[in-house]
Every structure is written in structure tokens, then in C-alpha cells.
Enzyme design. Sequence first.
Site, PDB file in Angstrom:
ATOM      1  N   HIS A 184      46.568  37.411  38.202  1.00  0.00           N
ATOM      2  CA  HIS A 184      47.820  36.668  38.053  1.00  0.00           C
ATOM      3  C   HIS A 184      48.358  36.379  39.434  1.00  0.00           C
ATOM      4  O   HIS A 184      48.224  37.193  40.341  1.00  0.00           O
ATOM      5  CB  HIS A 184      48.839  37.498  37.254  1.00  0.00           C
ATOM      6  CG  HIS A 184      49.956  36.683  36.709  1.00  0.00           C
ATOM      7  ND1 HIS A 184      51.050  36.335  37.467  1.00  0.00           N
ATOM      8  CD2 HIS A 184      50.140  36.124  35.491  1.00  0.00           C
ATOM      9  CE1 HIS A 184      51.863  35.608  36.719  1.00  0.00           C
ATOM     10  NE2 HIS A 184      51.337  35.453  35.522  1.00  0.00           N
ATOM     11  N   ASP A 197      47.461  36.951  28.565  1.00  0.00           N
ATOM     12  CA  ASP A 197      46.507  36.206  27.747  1.00  0.00           C
ATOM     13  C   ASP A 197      45.272  37.002  27.380  1.00  0.00           C
ATOM     14  O   ASP A 197      44.452  36.535  26.583  1.00  0.00           O
ATOM     15  CB  ASP A 197      46.087  34.921  28.481  1.00  0.00           C
ATOM     16  CG  ASP A 197      47.175  33.875  28.407  1.00  0.00           C
ATOM     17  OD1 ASP A 197      47.873  33.859  27.385  1.00  0.00           O
ATOM     18  OD2 ASP A 197      47.325  33.101  29.358  1.00  0.00           O
ATOM     19  N   HIS A 210      46.756  27.834  32.747  1.00  0.00           N
ATOM     20  CA  HIS A 210      48.122  28.241  32.367  1.00  0.00           C
ATOM     21  C   HIS A 210      48.076  28.657  30.892  1.00  0.00           C
ATOM     22  O   HIS A 210      47.558  29.715  30.570  1.00  0.00           O
ATOM     23  CB  HIS A 210      49.058  27.070  32.662  1.00  0.00           C
ATOM     24  CG  HIS A 210      50.523  27.390  32.632  1.00  0.00           C
ATOM     25  ND1 HIS A 210      51.020  28.651  32.476  1.00  0.00           N
ATOM     26  CD2 HIS A 210      51.621  26.580  32.734  1.00  0.00           C
ATOM     27  CE1 HIS A 210      52.342  28.626  32.494  1.00  0.00           C
ATOM     28  NE2 HIS A 210      52.737  27.368  32.647  1.00  0.00           N
TER      29      HIS A 210
HETATM   30  N1  ACO Z   1      38.019  37.213  37.758  1.00  0.00           N
HETATM   31  C1  ACO Z   1      37.354  37.461  38.906  1.00  0.00           C
HETATM   32  N2  ACO Z   1      37.875  37.272  40.131  1.00  0.00           N
HETATM   33  C2  ACO Z   1      39.130  36.791  40.193  1.00  0.00           C
HETATM   34  C3  ACO Z   1      39.890  36.513  39.040  1.00  0.00           C
HETATM   35  C4  ACO Z   1      39.292  36.744  37.790  1.00  0.00           C
HETATM   36  N3  ACO Z   1      39.965  36.496  36.664  1.00  0.00           N
HETATM   37  N4  ACO Z   1      41.100  36.058  39.390  1.00  0.00           N
HETATM   38  C5  ACO Z   1      41.115  36.041  40.723  1.00  0.00           C
HETATM   39  N5  ACO Z   1      39.915  36.492  41.207  1.00  0.00           N
HETATM   40  C6  ACO Z   1      39.560  36.657  42.603  1.00  0.00           C
HETATM   41  C7  ACO Z   1      39.252  35.308  43.241  1.00  0.00           C
HETATM   42  O1  ACO Z   1      37.894  34.980  43.120  1.00  0.00           O
HETATM   43  C8  ACO Z   1      39.674  35.576  44.668  1.00  0.00           C
HETATM   44  O2  ACO Z   1      38.655  36.340  45.268  1.00  0.00           O
HETATM   45  P1  ACO Z   1      38.296  36.197  46.843  1.00  0.00           P
HETATM   46  O3  ACO Z   1      39.580  36.476  47.572  1.00  0.00           O
HETATM   47  O4  ACO Z   1      37.243  37.247  47.052  1.00  0.00           O
HETATM   48  O5  ACO Z   1      37.829  34.794  47.013  1.00  0.00           O
HETATM   49  C9  ACO Z   1      40.888  36.486  44.535  1.00  0.00           C
HETATM   50  O6  ACO Z   1      40.694  37.176  43.288  1.00  0.00           O
HETATM   51  C10 ACO Z   1      42.217  35.739  44.506  1.00  0.00           C
HETATM   52  O7  ACO Z   1      42.161  34.775  43.438  1.00  0.00           O
HETATM   53  P2  ACO Z   1      42.968  33.418  43.414  1.00  0.00           P
HETATM   54  O8  ACO Z   1      42.299  32.498  42.446  1.00  0.00           O
HETATM   55  O9  ACO Z   1      43.166  32.925  44.812  1.00  0.00           O
HETATM   56  O10 ACO Z   1      44.367  33.897  42.874  1.00  0.00           O
HETATM   57  P3  ACO Z   1      45.500  32.956  42.325  1.00  0.00           P
HETATM   58  O11 ACO Z   1      46.765  33.705  42.470  1.00  0.00           O
HETATM   59  O12 ACO Z   1      45.433  31.598  42.925  1.00  0.00           O
HETATM   60  O13 ACO Z   1      45.104  32.756  40.797  1.00  0.00           O
HETATM   61  C11 ACO Z   1      44.889  33.020  38.464  1.00  0.00           C
HETATM   62  C12 ACO Z   1      45.690  33.406  39.730  1.00  0.00           C
HETATM   63  C13 ACO Z   1      44.769  31.494  38.364  1.00  0.00           C
HETATM   64  C14 ACO Z   1      45.631  33.524  37.238  1.00  0.00           C
HETATM   65  C15 ACO Z   1      43.491  33.658  38.584  1.00  0.00           C
HETATM   66  O14 ACO Z   1      43.602  35.063  38.670  1.00  0.00           O
HETATM   67  C16 ACO Z   1      42.611  33.259  37.410  1.00  0.00           C
HETATM   68  O15 ACO Z   1      41.980  32.207  37.436  1.00  0.00           O
HETATM   69  N6  ACO Z   1      42.543  34.137  36.350  1.00  0.00           N
HETATM   70  C17 ACO Z   1      41.795  33.792  35.176  1.00  0.00           C
HETATM   71  C18 ACO Z   1      42.567  32.764  34.345  1.00  0.00           C
HETATM   72  C19 ACO Z   1      43.750  33.390  33.629  1.00  0.00           C
HETATM   73  O16 ACO Z   1      43.640  34.465  33.036  1.00  0.00           O
HETATM   74  N7  ACO Z   1      44.896  32.681  33.666  1.00  0.00           N
HETATM   75  C20 ACO Z   1      46.113  33.119  32.959  1.00  0.00           C
HETATM   76  C21 ACO Z   1      47.225  33.385  33.916  1.00  0.00           C
HETATM   77  S1  ACO Z   1      48.615  34.008  33.026  1.00  0.00           S
HETATM   78  C22 ACO Z   1      49.418  32.639  32.398  1.00  0.00           C
HETATM   79  O17 ACO Z   1      49.349  31.538  32.898  1.00  0.00           O
HETATM   80  C23 ACO Z   1      50.171  32.810  31.182  1.00  0.00           C
END
Ligand code: ACO
Length: 507
Positions: free
Chosen positions: A372, A428, A333
Site C-alpha cells: 500500500h 483488498d 485502486h
Molecule cells: N508484490 C510484490 N512486490 C511489491 C508489491 C506486491 N504486491 N507491492 C509493492 N512491491 C514492491 C515493488 O516491486 C517495489 O520493489 P523494489 O523497490 O524492489 O522495486 C516496492 O515494493 C515498492 O513498490 P511500489 O510499487 O513503488 O509502491 P507504491 O506505493 O507505488 O504502490 C501499490 C502501492 C500500487 C498498492 C502496490 O503495492 C501494488 O501494486 N500492490 C498490489 C495491488 C494492490 O493490492 N492494490 C490495492 C491497493 S489498496 C486500494 O487501492 C484499495
Amino acid sequence: MIEQRAMHGRAAPASNRAGAARASIAAELVLSTVYMLIGALVLNFRSGKTAIHRDDSRDRRETLMAKNTLSVTDNRTGKQYEIPIEEGGAIRAAKLRDIKTGPEDFGLMSYDPAFTNTASCRSKVTFIDGEKGILRYRGYPIEELAEHSNYLEVAYLVVKGELPNEQHYRAWEENIKTHTMVHENLKNFMQGFRYDAHPMGMLVGTIGAMSTFYPDAKEIMSLESRRLQTRRLIGKLPTLAAWAYRHTRGLPYVYPDNDLSYAGNFLSMLFKMTELRYKPNPTLERALDILFILHADHEQNCSANAMRSVGSSQVDPYSAVAAATAALYGPLHGGANEAVIRMLTELGSVKAVPEFIKSVKAGERKMMGFGHRVYKSYDPRAKIVKRLAYEVFEITGRNPLIDIALELEKIGLEDEYFVSHRLYPNVDFYTGIIYQAMGFPMTMFPVLFAIPRTSGWMAQWAEMVRDPEQKIARPRQIYIGEKLRQWTPIEKRPAPTMREDAVSGQI
Ligand code: ACO
């Protein structure tokens, strides 16, 4: 047969297919004890957009299309149910409880870990369209607010629902500034933290401690009390945040200067040294103010949900804001921009980018600052932050990490993996680069997020408190543990097969 209708009708939209899949998971859990051979529930979506069967009579189709209901046939019993579809395209999950196999049956539940498709409230604060990359506070586009407003005005908008006129703005500013000082005992409390305490941990603890200074905050049903606590929290957060920073530097705490702007005063409490009066750089002051605007609210995110959930027990708002701040502390987050800086620093140069991208695509790494839960296009805040970075660099000098970030973004926007996963830069991706250029240590990044988000948390909390539909938040569970077991005396239990510290299956 409804099944045949569903099969012969036009292919269901993706959202319906996803809804049916979720229902089938829930149904499977119930079915394990009932009929093994019966398939999942078949849902027949009778909304204005969904066709029934092409061969149905016109009259019947028109009647069904006019109805805003969901028809459900429970294949375990053959019974049919009609569930109203309410404003926003939602059904009441409690309605599923009517679907039972008999009087002893608890009734159906929906199973939604992480609330990926569950609306927990009706809200007027923030609108997001993740597909189109739209963010609005109380109807106003984030781009316009960032261009024309200042944070205090936006906080007023978020909390009260309208932009203030000149007179109301002055009164609001005065009211917030009246509350920038904190009790001296709180200062002593902060001084008790270890010299290297994380400023976010200090903030969580100190906000929680504030509840003991303001026992009147328990009067959550009193409008006057809610107003007062809102002013206090928005007014005092920068003071606590700046003091947490000064503490980690071993510097004396600086008292607020109410002749400065909200952001300017914060900069003064952070960076003032021996000068009689701190003069904030106007570009950096405005940049910080815009970053505050961008972070004021973001509807039902993890910390807003914590605020509402904890607040639903009717605890005072200081305790609930402490819980929301704790939620923001986590790396998924408010801690993501720190993870971005670590990632960029580890890469070191644009040359390392192709190898890194390969490892992300292989599933070994995540590209931090990308992706996201809600935005499936470019986060509108990220666009503004990217532009802002160059204005800040004019004053601070260029942060070399921006070149690596730009290269990552370029590849991310073109590469098949990122495109097919709909991964775009989130807010971010660039904020850390700006904060670092402005001289903030990484531990302060989530603290900088918590200050402006306080207005959003208070708006979400007040909406929850005033909503007659809200009750104490208490989800259901699907119990998958042991059935009834009989307690045995310790000497009669089986001999261990492994060392005690190796027993970790459930931890
Ligand atoms: N890099 C590479 N692959 C990713 C990323 C990423 N940053 N984010 C998601 N994916 C992929 C996952 O591996 C998954 O792939 P698959 O379907 O082949 O297994 C798919 O995309 C879906 O990802 P989830 O993690 O299920 O998506 P979710 O909606 O649960 O997560 C999150 C969203 C937590 C933001 C995720 O994209 C992430 O971890 N990003 C990096 C951390 C980040 O930048 N967080 C800030 C969010 S903004 C905020 O809070 C202010």
C-alpha cells in the site's frame, strides 16, 4: 559554511535525506543550463528536532531551534532563503518560486510525479498513520465504527463531521431513503447498455448522466444544493449499482424497499426474485454494512484526488463523482480485489504457493492485495475483513480460496522480501473472497466499493468547495520535448524508415 555544518552535524533523519534527494533532482534540471559544477541545494533543516553544528554557540542554536523555518542556500547564486514550515510539517511549494537565478528565471519548482510527498489540501475527514496501521474517520477509530455503528451513521459522520444523535439520525435516514428512487428515464438509459456491459462502466456513465436530471446541482456554492446532492447521491448509488448488476444478468430491475436497511435494501434490489418481499439474511446484511463502513473514506487516494481535481473546475458533483468512480475502476485502486481472486484461482491450491512466492521475489509477479502506498504495516481494515470472512462463511459455506490466501499471508508476514519491502495485506486481500462467497461476480467488486465511497467523495468535495485556499487544480510540468522546430511541407519530409503502424514511440 552551511555545507560544513550539515556534514559535521548529527546524521540527518531519513525524511530529511529523502527531502534533500528530491530537491537535488529538481535542482539538477535547472542547473543543466546554469552552473554544471555546483552540487545540489543544501538544505539546512532548522526544526526543533534537528541539531545544527555541535560547535555553534548555544545562543545561536537555541534561536535556530526555536524557529519553524527551513533555510535554503542556493549554491548557484549564494543567496539564502528562509521558508516557513507550516502546520503538518509542510512548506508551501509556491515559496520555492522565489528561488531564482535572475529576473528571467521562472523560479524553482518541486517535482513529484504521483504526488508521493505532496499535500494537496488540508483536511479534517480522515486520519491515517500508515506506519502504525491507524485509520480514523473524524477522529473515531475504524475498529470502533465497524463494531458499533452502521453505514448510514458513518456516512453522516464522514459528511457532517459528528456522530448524529437519535433525532438527527432518524432525519438523515429519512432524507437518504427519500432519494433511493431514480427517474424512469435513467432506467431507460441503463437499458440501452449492451447485455454484457461491465457494471462499473454502466455506473460511471449513469452517474454522469444524473447531472442532466439535476441542473440545480450546478449551484455548488449553495449549502442547500450541496446537502440535496449529497442525499441524492448516497441514496441513489445502491439503486444504480443493483440495476447495473440486474442488467448483466438479464433480470428485471427491482425498485427500492425503504422498509429495509441501507444494506438490506441493496441486497433486495440485487437478489429479489419472485417473492413478494425480500428478507435479507441478517449476518450477510451486517457483513455488507461493515464492508461499507470500511470503505467510506480513505483520505487523498486516487479517486478522492480525482473528485477534488475535477470538482475544482466547479463542475456539478454528479460529473465529479462519475470521474471519481472512473478512477476507482482501475486495477491498482478499486479493481485490486478482482486481481486477488484471479491470482488465487490461478494458484488453485496451497501447493502452488512456494513457486509463486519465488516468482514474486524474482520480480516477475506482484502479490495482489499486498502493499500500500500509505500503510507500511497491516492495513487495519484487512484485519476486520479477515475476521468477517469467517462469519460470512457460516452462512455461505467456506470459500476454498481462503486457504491459499492464508498461506500466502503466512509466508508474506515472515519472508525477508515482504518484510524488508514492508508489504502487508491491504483491504483488498480478503474482500474479494467474501464478495465471491456472497455470490457477487468479480465485475461487481469495484461497484461495491463505489457505493460507500460516495459519502467520502462528497465530504472531500464539500471540503474543497468551501476551502478559500483551493483553486482550479493545475499542476506544473517540466518540459522535456523538442525545442522550436520549423514546419515543413509533407513532400519535403524525410522518407520513412519503417511502416506507418510501426511508428509508436510516443503512443
Ligand atoms: N508484490 C510484490 N512486490 C511489491 C508489491 C506486491 N504486491 N507491492 C509493492 N512491491 C514492491 C515493488 O516491486 C517495489 O520493489 P523494489 O523497490 O524492489 O522495486 C516496492 O515494493 C515498492 O513498490 P511500489 O510499487 O513503488 O509502491 P507504491 O506505493 O507505488 O504502490 C501499490 C502501492 C500500487 C498498492 C502496490 O503495492 C501494488 O501494486 N500492490 C498490489 C495491488 C494492490 O493490492 N492494490 C490495492 C491497493 S489498496 C486500494 O487501492 C484499495
